[in-house]
Design an enzyme around this catalytic site. Sequence first.
Site, PDB file in Angstrom:
ATOM      1  N   TYR A  33       0.639  -1.109  -0.119  1.00 30.98           N
ATOM      2  CA  TYR A  33      -0.232  -0.001  -0.004  1.00 30.98           C
ATOM      3  C   TYR A  33       0.801   1.136  -0.105  1.00 30.98           C
ATOM      4  O   TYR A  33       2.112   1.146   0.430  1.00 30.98           O
ATOM      5  CB  TYR A  33      -0.672   0.270   1.120  1.00 30.98           C
ATOM      6  CG  TYR A  33      -2.020  -0.972   1.285  1.00 30.98           C
ATOM      7  CD1 TYR A  33      -3.235  -0.340   0.900  1.00 30.98           C
ATOM      8  CD2 TYR A  33      -1.894  -2.231   1.819  1.00 30.98           C
ATOM      9  CE1 TYR A  33      -4.493  -1.356   0.710  1.00 30.98           C
ATOM     10  CE2 TYR A  33      -3.049  -3.290   1.685  1.00 30.98           C
ATOM     11  CZ  TYR A  33      -4.321  -2.551   1.363  1.00 30.98           C
ATOM     12  OH  TYR A  33      -5.225  -3.550   1.334  1.00 30.98           O
TER      13      TYR A  33
ATOM     14  N   TYR B 240      -0.137  -9.725   1.114  1.00 27.94           N
ATOM     15  CA  TYR B 240       0.943  -8.984   1.735  1.00 27.94           C
ATOM     16  C   TYR B 240       0.999  -9.503   3.266  1.00 27.94           C
ATOM     17  O   TYR B 240      -0.140 -10.069   3.660  1.00 27.94           O
ATOM     18  CB  TYR B 240       0.486  -7.642   1.872  1.00 27.94           C
ATOM     19  CG  TYR B 240      -0.745  -6.845   2.359  1.00 27.94           C
ATOM     20  CD1 TYR B 240      -0.964  -6.746   3.704  1.00 27.94           C
ATOM     21  CD2 TYR B 240      -1.870  -6.675   1.521  1.00 27.94           C
ATOM     22  CE1 TYR B 240      -1.990  -6.360   4.257  1.00 27.94           C
ATOM     23  CE2 TYR B 240      -3.036  -6.385   2.151  1.00 27.94           C
ATOM     24  CZ  TYR B 240      -3.088  -5.992   3.565  1.00 27.94           C
ATOM     25  OH  TYR B 240      -4.531  -5.627   3.885  1.00 27.94           O
TER      26      TYR B 240
ATOM     27  N   ARG C  12      -1.954 -11.847   4.139  1.00 26.00           N
ATOM     28  CA  ARG C  12      -3.525 -11.766   3.760  1.00 26.00           C
ATOM     29  C   ARG C  12      -3.612 -12.034   2.557  1.00 26.00           C
ATOM     30  O   ARG C  12      -2.814 -11.886   1.308  1.00 26.00           O
ATOM     31  CB  ARG C  12      -3.901 -10.095   3.446  1.00 26.00           C
ATOM     32  CG  ARG C  12      -3.750  -9.394   5.042  1.00 26.00           C
ATOM     33  CD  ARG C  12      -4.945  -9.620   5.914  1.00 26.00           C
ATOM     34  NE  ARG C  12      -6.092 -10.282   5.613  1.00 26.00           N
ATOM     35  CZ  ARG C  12      -7.339  -9.780   4.874  1.00 26.00           C
ATOM     36  NH1 ARG C  12      -7.149  -8.374   4.841  1.00 26.00           N
ATOM     37  NH2 ARG C  12      -8.159 -10.375   4.536  1.00 26.00           N
TER      38      ARG C  12
ATOM     39  N   HIS D 156      -6.788  -8.875  -2.117  1.00 27.10           N
ATOM     40  CA  HIS D 156      -8.003  -8.335  -1.718  1.00 27.10           C
ATOM     41  C   HIS D 156      -8.392  -7.119  -2.374  1.00 27.10           C
ATOM     42  O   HIS D 156      -6.994  -6.290  -2.357  1.00 27.10           O
ATOM     43  CB  HIS D 156      -8.648  -8.522  -0.135  1.00 27.10           C
ATOM     44  CG  HIS D 156      -7.794  -7.783   0.732  1.00 27.10           C
ATOM     45  ND1 HIS D 156      -6.577  -8.448   1.110  1.00 27.10           N
ATOM     46  CD2 HIS D 156      -7.645  -6.597   1.112  1.00 27.10           C
ATOM     47  CE1 HIS D 156      -6.070  -7.455   2.050  1.00 27.10           C
ATOM     48  NE2 HIS D 156      -6.874  -6.493   1.952  1.00 27.10           N
TER      49      HIS D 156
ATOM     50  N   HIS E 131     -10.420  -3.550  -1.032  1.00 29.74           N
ATOM     51  CA  HIS E 131     -11.562  -3.130  -0.018  1.00 29.74           C
ATOM     52  C   HIS E 131     -12.417  -2.302  -0.635  1.00 29.74           C
ATOM     53  O   HIS E 131     -12.254  -1.361  -1.585  1.00 29.74           O
ATOM     54  CB  HIS E 131     -10.838  -2.206   0.866  1.00 29.74           C
ATOM     55  CG  HIS E 131      -9.453  -2.582   1.797  1.00 29.74           C
ATOM     56  ND1 HIS E 131      -9.858  -3.368   3.144  1.00 29.74           N
ATOM     57  CD2 HIS E 131      -8.456  -3.000   1.436  1.00 29.74           C
ATOM     58  CE1 HIS E 131      -8.827  -3.791   3.700  1.00 29.74           C
ATOM     59  NE2 HIS E 131      -7.718  -3.632   2.688  1.00 29.74           N
TER      60      HIS E 131
END
Lengths: 180, 256
Positions: free
Chosen positions: B121, B160, B170, B173, B175
């Site tokens: 991110y 990640y 994780r 995905h 969000h």
Amino acid sequence: MSTPTPGQTVGPFFHDALPYPGDSELVPPGRADAVRLHGRVLDGAGTPVPDALVELWQADADGHVPREPGSLRRDGFTFTGWGRSATDDAGHWSFATVAPGSVSGGAPFFALTVFARGLPNRLFTRAYLPGPALGGDPLLGSLPADRRSTLVATADRQGFAFDVRLQGEGETVFLTYPRH
Amino acid sequence: MTDDQLATQAEISAEIATIAGTLGRGASETQPRLDYPPYRSSVLRHPTKDLHQVDPEGIELWAPAFGHRDVGALESDLTVQGRGEPIGERMVVTGRVLDGDGRPVRRQLVEIWQANAGGRYIHQRDQHPAALDPHFTGMGRCLTDDDGTYRFTTIKPGPYPWKNHRNAWRPAHIHFSLFGTEFTQRLVTQMYFPSDPLFDLDPIVQTVVDPRSRERLVAAYDHDLSQHEWSTGYRWDIVLTGTHRTPTEDETEDDA
Ligand SMILES: [Fe+3]
């Protein structure tokens, strides 16, 4: 009837995506009738939650439900009734807004949604304006006295204070609605 | 806590399995459990008292309105926000936003955010050693159309690591943040990709204890959405909870 999609936590990385300039200023803070609605989000140990997000949805001062777009790009004049405020490092969130009026005779309240890293789904609650109108409110009337107070904002010098306690002593009453 | 003190994946997986066993035969749970200890940061952050059921009233029967003055047309394409092409698998993600009665949620805001192809991110708190992509912010917005359809062009995010437990990853995905026609329908969730080997290991996916409900978080690859020499395509429909307001005449006409 369709089955709803499950919620998931907002996670730790929402800050670049959800907050935006002016997000928490439903009215310009300097306006004569502006009030501040603010508070902290606290966890079960009483520790402030620095990665929470609070959203506000409310009627205008006359109790009208806003139907105008413009929350994401505010023009400084249109009251859209909606905003969001990420908590800071001290777990504090804050809105500049107006006190909502009564909608159809009910006790006036701010409708709040709470998101946080570590919270698997959003939570709904209400922050009622303090005052005599609360006596007849059906939700408040259905709660034991010690829990009722968790839904009532406290008047302060600039407006209203309302802490959200996710867990433990003074745990805020969180709401669910039929058809959830 | 140092990394050595973290639980192992085996310990977390055992906790996940124990909780899965508490779902009664034939029982269904559409939403995640708020109290889900394998997701460690939920331990002090979930309410311990039951949610209080109330009939929505006043402002709760309405949702905020968003329009084209709020959202620019280019905001739905996450691959054109930099000065060059972002790295990774270009894809279209589209689907419909429906209410609990299957009606389209029209002209309403959809917001997304995600990691880049390397699982990073741009967020300052994401410091794991994967490359930032100067051409990818991982954020987008759009409005649904009159059919309730949203559509984004983006890059397939990577998995990640995170510090819930040792060697925690994780599943990839995106969000999603959604609004309905009422306050009560507000939803923030995550979309996953088919057949991810990390599903069973991930305590955030597993907060949704009912496996049939977990499936509703997984997009479908749709070859008809893939474009020749350009991008792959995924389809994911989102269903919000049921409404309470009696539609006004205007809205009924709208729905016709
Ligand atoms: Fe994420």
